[in-house]
Enzyme design. Structure first.
Site, mmCIF file in Angstrom:
data_model
loop_
_atom_site.group_PDB
_atom_site.id
_atom_site.type_symbol
_atom_site.label_atom_id
_atom_site.label_comp_id
_atom_site.label_asym_id
_atom_site.label_seq_id
_atom_site.Cartn_x
_atom_site.Cartn_y
_atom_site.Cartn_z
ATOM 1 N N LYS A 57 -7.966 -37.281 -14.467
ATOM 2 C CA LYS A 57 -7.111 -38.139 -15.280
ATOM 3 C C LYS A 57 -7.224 -39.551 -14.734
ATOM 4 C CE LYS A 57 -4.049 -34.299 -16.420
ATOM 5 N NZ LYS A 57 -2.698 -33.706 -16.369
ATOM 6 N N LYS A 77 -0.040 -24.302 -22.539
ATOM 7 C CA LYS A 77 0.820 -24.360 -21.358
ATOM 8 C C LYS A 77 1.457 -22.994 -21.111
ATOM 9 C CE LYS A 77 0.483 -28.710 -20.122
ATOM 10 N NZ LYS A 77 0.057 -29.145 -18.778
#
Length: 339
Positions: free
Chosen positions: A227, A120
């Site tokens: 997702k 991240k």
């Protein structure tokens, strides 16, 4: 239930009565080892359908219209037979939150045998120097053969993204996930950095878009991150990938092991799977609802449904206030699906 197809919503099998869902519904709150996506505890609703246990866990900031797509996915997984798998195990990546560089080895140690790490970056309140230090630490820990990808969650503007990719390219990036927020920005960035051979992946531009194929039509990405809950279920996600004509990697939405098994079902059904998937995120939790949790062993997850442990459901039950809030949200989303 309603499903997306050819850019429009079409009818699908009827959703079960609300009472049938609520009869087995359990709301859980699972602590995270490291703060991730702004939360220290992940909440979710689990319930059991004829096909097995399923999960409804839209993020708190999502409105009911967006969250209802997550409920459609949960119902589809719990009530409908799923597409047949074409592989029995899924290679997964480690996920490194926006931690200090010194904490990287501790995070990676939670992922057994993973050859890929997603890092991240562009965290609010941090700097590019923080990102560089974190990615460098990951590259050093993974070695030259490891695969390192980064995820900015759309936080950079176009010039910031170009500058950051130049600064991070020395770490041999596998790809950059959602560096900018808009499809137009992604397309322009892809043109600017194309000579560097750093692929651009689209996540939010797929799962949060009214038209999830727009990014592919615009030539704004080299691959898609899909997702299963945000896209409305395994079959809908498979349709999107097929119509986009781009490679895909399946990722989690910080699910419990039950939701991760849904993602594994999608990854197992994809005709082609070139990339390790972001489905190892149970390793970010200090507790889960399954024993054992669906965490990677030797860098892989086994395909198949999971069943939560009754004692763990009790141990990690949310407070009465949390439970009531989630069940009210589920009830509103169920009404939207019926409508």
């Amino acid at each position: 239930m309603r499903r997306w197809q050819d850019g429009r919503v079409t009818d699908a099998p009827a959703i079960p009565p609300l009472a049938e869902i609520l009869a087995s519904a359990r709301v859980v709150a699972l602590p995270l080892a490291t703060r991730f996506r702004g939360v220290d505890v992940r909440e979710a609703v689990l319930f059991e359908g004829p096909e097995g246990w399923t999960e409804f866990s839209p993020f708190a900031e999502y409105d009911d219209a967006e969250a209802s797509t997550w409920l459609a996915a949960a119902i589809d997984y719990g009530w409908m037979p799923q597409p047949a798998p074409v592989r029995n195990e899924i290679h997964v990546n480690a996920t490194v939150p926006a931690v200090a560089a010194a904490s990287v080895p501790e995070v990676l140690a939670r992922y057994d045998g993973c050859r890929t790490a997603k890092v991240k970056v562009a965290e609010r309140g941090q700097t590019l120097a923080d990102d560089i230090a974190r990615v460098r630490a990951v590259r050093e820990a993974m070695g030259p053969e490891g695969r390192v990808r980064i995820d900015a969650n759309g936080a950079w503007n176009l010039d910031e993204a170009e500058h950051a990719i130049h600064a991070l390219a020395e770490f041999d990036l596998e790809y950059v996930e959602q560096p900018c927020a808009t499809v137009d920005e992604l397309g322009e960035l892809r043109r600017r950095v194309g000579y560097m051979d750093v692929p651009i992946a689209a996540d939010e531009s797929v799962r949060k878009a009214e038209d999830p194929l727009a990014v592919a039509r615009a030539g704004a990405a080299d691959l898609l991150v899909v997702k299963v809950q945000p896209l409305g279920g395994v079959r809908r996600a498979l349709e999107i990938v097929a119509r986009a004509g781009l490679p895909a990697v399946v990722s989690s939405a910080l699910d419990t092991s039950v939701g991760l098994a849904m993602g594994v079902t999608l990854a197992a059904a994809l005709p082609a799977l070139e990339y390790d998937c972001g489905l190892g995120t149970a390793s970010l939790f200090t507790a889960d609802v399954c024993a054992p949790a669906l965490t990677p062993k030797g860098g892989v997850l086994t395909v198949g449904r999971v069943t939560p442990d009754a004692a763990l459901l009790d141990e990690h039950a949310a407070s009465v206030e949390q439970r009531d809030r989630w069940l009210a949200r589920l009830t509103r989303c169920h009404a939207l699906l019926q409508g």
